[in-house]
Design a protein around this motif. Structure first.
Motif, PDB file in Angstrom:
ATOM      1  N   VAL A 133     -25.207  16.919  13.803  1.00 21.61           N
ATOM      2  CA  VAL A 133     -25.861  15.601  13.786  1.00 21.61           C
ATOM      3  C   VAL A 133     -27.031  15.526  12.804  1.00 21.61           C
ATOM      4  N   THR A 134     -27.468  16.654  12.260  1.00 23.49           N
ATOM      5  CA  THR A 134     -28.555  16.620  11.274  1.00 23.49           C
ATOM      6  C   THR A 134     -28.181  15.745  10.080  1.00 23.49           C
ATOM      7  N   ARG A 135     -26.910  15.703   9.739  1.00 24.49           N
ATOM      8  CA  ARG A 135     -26.484  14.931   8.562  1.00 24.49           C
ATOM      9  C   ARG A 135     -26.650  13.422   8.756  1.00 24.49           C
ATOM     10  N   GLU A 136     -26.999  12.973   9.956  1.00 28.64           N
ATOM     11  CA  GLU A 136     -27.175  11.541  10.196  1.00 28.64           C
ATOM     12  C   GLU A 136     -28.600  11.056   9.956  1.00 28.64           C
ATOM     13  N   VAL A 137     -29.534  11.984   9.694  1.00 29.27           N
ATOM     14  CA  VAL A 137     -30.948  11.602   9.671  1.00 29.27           C
ATOM     15  C   VAL A 137     -31.261  10.595   8.562  1.00 29.27           C
ATOM     16  N   GLY A 138     -30.595  10.703   7.414  1.00 28.47           N
ATOM     17  CA  GLY A 138     -30.836   9.735   6.342  1.00 28.47           C
ATOM     18  C   GLY A 138     -30.466   8.331   6.764  1.00 28.47           C
ATOM     19  N   MET A 139     -29.339   8.203   7.452  1.00 26.46           N
ATOM     20  CA  MET A 139     -28.923   6.891   7.942  1.00 26.46           C
ATOM     21  C   MET A 139     -29.920   6.334   8.954  1.00 26.46           C
ATOM     22  N   ASP A 140     -30.499   7.224   9.777  1.00 26.77           N
ATOM     23  CA  ASP A 140     -31.492   6.758  10.756  1.00 26.77           C
ATOM     24  C   ASP A 140     -32.684   6.125  10.063  1.00 26.77           C
ATOM     25  N   PHE A 141     -33.202   6.785   9.033  1.00 27.97           N
ATOM     26  CA  PHE A 141     -34.359   6.227   8.322  1.00 27.97           C
ATOM     27  C   PHE A 141     -33.970   4.948   7.573  1.00 27.97           C
ATOM     28  N   LYS A 142     -32.784   4.925   7.007  1.00 29.14           N
ATOM     29  CA  LYS A 142     -32.342   3.712   6.312  1.00 29.14           C
ATOM     30  C   LYS A 142     -32.201   2.554   7.285  1.00 29.14           C
ATOM     31  N   ASN A 143     -31.676   2.829   8.487  1.00 25.54           N
ATOM     32  CA  ASN A 143     -31.546   1.781   9.494  1.00 25.54           C
ATOM     33  C   ASN A 143     -32.894   1.213   9.910  1.00 25.54           C
ATOM     34  N   MET A 144     -33.940   2.032   9.803  1.00 23.44           N
ATOM     35  CA  MET A 144     -35.290   1.572  10.145  1.00 23.44           C
ATOM     36  C   MET A 144     -35.986   0.886   8.975  1.00 23.44           C
ATOM     37  N   GLY A 145     -35.371   0.883   7.800  1.00 19.32           N
ATOM     38  CA  GLY A 145     -35.995   0.275   6.631  1.00 19.32           C
ATOM     39  C   GLY A 145     -37.078   1.139   6.017  1.00 19.32           C
ATOM     40  N   ILE A 146     -37.008   2.443   6.234  1.00 16.45           N
ATOM     41  CA  ILE A 146     -38.005   3.372   5.707  1.00 16.45           C
ATOM     42  C   ILE A 146     -37.737   3.636   4.231  1.00 16.45           C
ATOM     43  N   GLU A 147     -38.798   3.664   3.436  1.00 14.73           N
ATOM     44  CA  GLU A 147     -38.667   3.897   2.002  1.00 14.73           C
ATOM     45  C   GLU A 147     -39.090   5.304   1.591  1.00 14.73           C
ATOM     46  N   LYS A 148     -40.097   5.876   2.285  1.00 13.79           N
ATOM     47  CA  LYS A 148     -40.641   7.168   1.862  1.00 13.79           C
ATOM     48  C   LYS A 148     -40.942   8.024   3.076  1.00 13.79           C
ATOM     49  N   VAL A 149     -40.408   9.241   3.078  1.00 18.77           N
ATOM     50  CA  VAL A 149     -40.529  10.149   4.215  1.00 18.77           C
ATOM     51  C   VAL A 149     -41.289  11.402   3.799  1.00 18.77           C
ATOM     52  N   ALA A 150     -42.169  11.856   4.666  1.00 12.65           N
ATOM     53  CA  ALA A 150     -42.819  13.154   4.508  1.00 12.65           C
ATOM     54  C   ALA A 150     -42.055  14.167   5.352  1.00 12.65           C
ATOM     55  N   ILE A 151     -41.540  15.208   4.687  1.00 15.38           N
ATOM     56  CA  ILE A 151     -40.794  16.252   5.391  1.00 15.38           C
ATOM     57  C   ILE A 151     -41.720  17.450   5.604  1.00 15.38           C
ATOM     58  N   PHE A 152     -41.824  17.891   6.848  1.00 16.43           N
ATOM     59  CA  PHE A 152     -42.607  19.087   7.176  1.00 16.43           C
ATOM     60  C   PHE A 152     -41.654  20.218   7.532  1.00 16.43           C
ATOM     61  N   THR A 153     -41.918  21.397   6.951  1.00 17.33           N
ATOM     62  CA  THR A 153     -41.135  22.579   7.258  1.00 17.33           C
ATOM     63  C   THR A 153     -41.983  23.803   6.939  1.00 17.33           C
ATOM     64  N   ASP A 154     -41.381  24.997   6.975  1.00 21.00           N
ATOM     65  CA  ASP A 154     -42.144  26.200   6.617  1.00 21.00           C
ATOM     66  C   ASP A 154     -41.382  27.002   5.570  1.00 21.00           C
ATOM     67  N   SER A 155     -42.002  28.084   5.107  1.00 23.36           N
ATOM     68  CA  SER A 155     -41.445  28.832   3.982  1.00 23.36           C
ATOM     69  C   SER A 155     -40.143  29.541   4.320  1.00 23.36           C
ATOM     70  N   ASN A 156     -39.875  29.779   5.599  1.00 24.86           N
ATOM     71  CA  ASN A 156     -38.607  30.385   5.999  1.00 24.86           C
ATOM     72  C   ASN A 156     -37.495  29.348   6.103  1.00 24.86           C
ATOM     73  N   ILE A 157     -37.802  28.229   6.727  1.00 22.68           N
ATOM     74  CA  ILE A 157     -36.786  27.199   6.981  1.00 22.68           C
ATOM     75  C   ILE A 157     -36.361  26.482   5.709  1.00 22.68           C
ATOM     76  N   ILE A 158     -37.256  26.396   4.723  1.00 24.75           N
ATOM     77  CA  ILE A 158     -36.966  25.566   3.545  1.00 24.75           C
ATOM     78  C   ILE A 158     -35.711  26.018   2.812  1.00 24.75           C
ATOM     79  N   GLY A 159     -35.343  27.302   2.947  1.00 25.35           N
ATOM     80  CA  GLY A 159     -34.148  27.777   2.279  1.00 25.35           C
ATOM     81  C   GLY A 159     -32.927  27.867   3.164  1.00 25.35           C
ATOM     82  N   LEU A 160     -33.011  27.359   4.374  1.00 28.55           N
ATOM     83  CA  LEU A 160     -31.909  27.488   5.331  1.00 28.55           C
ATOM     84  C   LEU A 160     -31.062  26.207   5.398  1.00 28.55           C
TER      85      LEU A 160
END
Length: 486
Positions: A74-101
């Motif tokens: 279901v992670t692949r649906e997150v873009g559609m969720d933000f688009k459905n809300m009319g969001i234009e710009k998202v701040a993504i928070f992660t860490d140095s381990n997760i960023i490559g996963l």
């Protein structure tokens, strides 16, 4: 000496819990009092309502949780969720381990497919200190996103919640919303930006709660911010994202689930909490055990006992990993409304005053006691101490560990649950055998007590512990002495 026998039928237990929900009659604040049948929380009580003076104990509880979407992929649906809300710009928070996963790759690709602009903050640290959280706040105030996406474990989600909050309060000082008595504990009186959380560990349940935890480095203590307004709009709970967890991370995050469920199950009943708020905006997120949180907390406990050992010992056991992720979410709903108590209250100084212990399996260049380890290390001593408040609840918890309680006396509940926990931790493997294995000395106990005292937000939910400060010191010292080694 009363012997008790409890049905082992999961269906019977669920029915009992649901009956307890139905047994809680709602009281009308416009009339004198109401008789409430508390079911599994206690006996029939006569509860005061707001028209009575003086007003002291609570008479109501609230139930709040994020929207949850659970399923592999279901992670692949997150873009559609933000688009459905009319969001234009998202701040993504992660860490140095997760960023490559894969979790991060899938989330970013989803945003790009939906045409959502984004910027990434990947400098979140494990068990974050206030200076790192402040860096995240400064970054978010500069970037000014319309919404937030957290991809990671509890540290990532909590840092993201805090950055979101302070972007929306550009003139606020850092301690304004931090829990009292360390901070001012001000209520959040405006809506924050939409936040979607994608957990990559099966532990904190932060995707469901309005809680964000961090260290105050100068005090060597953990604290945080707790308010329903901090809750994510949506938790995307995708089992595929937990398959890359190392065994030690599975173990320590799973122990957080274990203590979330046990502490919320055994917390004081909501109607014993004081003071009753004069305005509902001041009703805390952590309210005490209630018949709705009970259902989530006990099921999470049962699932953790069954699936955590399997998920740790066999990385290919997909069922166990999926069930642990679901258990973490269920426990998050339970403790996010009922609250936690002594294991967490003591864990904050235990991790903050780390004498130099570095838990195996964690890829960090500094000493670290993972949060799940710091809460679990005191658990056998804690529940031995708290059992006198509600022996039946503690025996029901012991039964979840597979203990035959049919002939156990009520006064033995604490010892029975303590032994079950000690055995569970030992068989899980690679867990410290008490504070001694973490490098603490008995001479450290007074400092650990002083470090726990500011955690009144959770300590006041603890059963069997005094709220008078000097006696509370003695109670905490006794519990810490009991968990020095098992």
């Amino acid at each position: 000496m009363t012997a008790i026998k409890i049905s082992k039928s999961a269906g019977a237990r669920a029915a009992s819990l649901l009956r307890s929900v139905q047994g809680h009659a709602a009281s009308c604040p416009c009339h004198g009092c109401s008789t409430v049948r508390s079911g599994s929380l206690g006996t029939i009580r006569r509860l005061a309502v707001p028209s009575e003076k003086p007003v002291q104990k609570e008479y109501a509880f609230e139930m709040a949780a994020s929207n949850i979407r659970f399923g592999p992929g279901v992670t692949r649906e997150v873009g559609m969720d933000f688009k459905n809300m009319g969001i234009e710009k998202v701040a993504i928070f992660t860490d140095s381990n997760i960023i490559g996963l894969p979790a991060m790759k899938t989330a970013v690709e989803s945003l790009e497919r939906s045409g959502i602009a984004y910027e990434i903050f990947s400098d979140v640290s494990v068990e974050p200190k206030d200076n790192k959280v402040k860096e995240a706040i400064a970054w978010s105030r500069k970037v000014q996103p319309n919404a937030y996406l957290a991809v990671g474990g509890g540290s990532v989600m909590d840092t993201c919640k805090t950055a979101n909050l302070y972007q929306c309060y550009p003139d606020a000082e850092f301690l304004d919303f931090v829990n009292a008595p360390i901070g001012k504990g001000l209520p959040i009186d405006k809506n924050v930006k939409p936040l979607i959380c994608v957990p990559t560990t099966a532990g904190t349940g932060s995707e469901t709660t309005g809680t964000a935890i961090f260290d105050i480095a100068s005090l060597k203590a953990k604290t945080g911010i707790a308010d329903r307004k901090l809750r994510p709009l949506l938790g995307i709970v995708d089992p595929l994202n937990t398959y890359t967890m190392p065994s030690q991370v599975k173990s320590s995050s799973g122990l957080d689930v274990l203590c979330h469920s046990l502490e919320s199950w055994t917390a004081i009943p909501y109607y014993e909490r004081v003071p009753r708020p004069e305005n509902p905006i001041n009703r805390p997120a952590y309210q005490g055990a209630n018949p709705i949180s009970d259902v989530f907390s006990f099921e999470a406990l049962r699932m953790t006992v069954k699936y955590l050992p399997r998920s740790v010992k066999d990385p290919e056991d997909r069922e166990a990993q999926e069930q642990m992720l679901l258990a973490a979410t269920l426990a998050g709903v339970g403790f996010g409304n009922a609250g936690v108590h002594l294991c967490h209250g003591l864990s904050y100084p235990i991790s903050g005053m780390n004498p130099g212990y570095k838990h195996p399996g964690y890829k960090v260049d500094h000493p670290i006691i993972p949060h799940g380890v710091s809460v679990a290390v005191s658990s056998p001593s804690v529940f031995r101490y708290t059992a006198a408040s509600n022996p039946l609840r503690h025996l029901q918890a012991a039964e979840a560990f597979g203990v035959d309680i049919s002939n156990v006396k009520l006064e033995s509940a604490g010892e029975v649950l303590s032994e079950a926990l000690t055995k569970f931790l030992a068989e899980l493997g690679d867990q410290p055998n008490g504070l001694k294995d973490l490098g603490f000395k008995r001479s450290d106990i007074p400092n650990l007590v002083e470090g726990a005292l500011p955690q009144q937000r959770v300590l006041k939910l603890a059963p069997s512990i005094s709220h008078e400060q000097e006696q509370q010191r003695e109670d905490l010292a006794k519990i810490l002495e009991g968990c020095f080694s098992y």
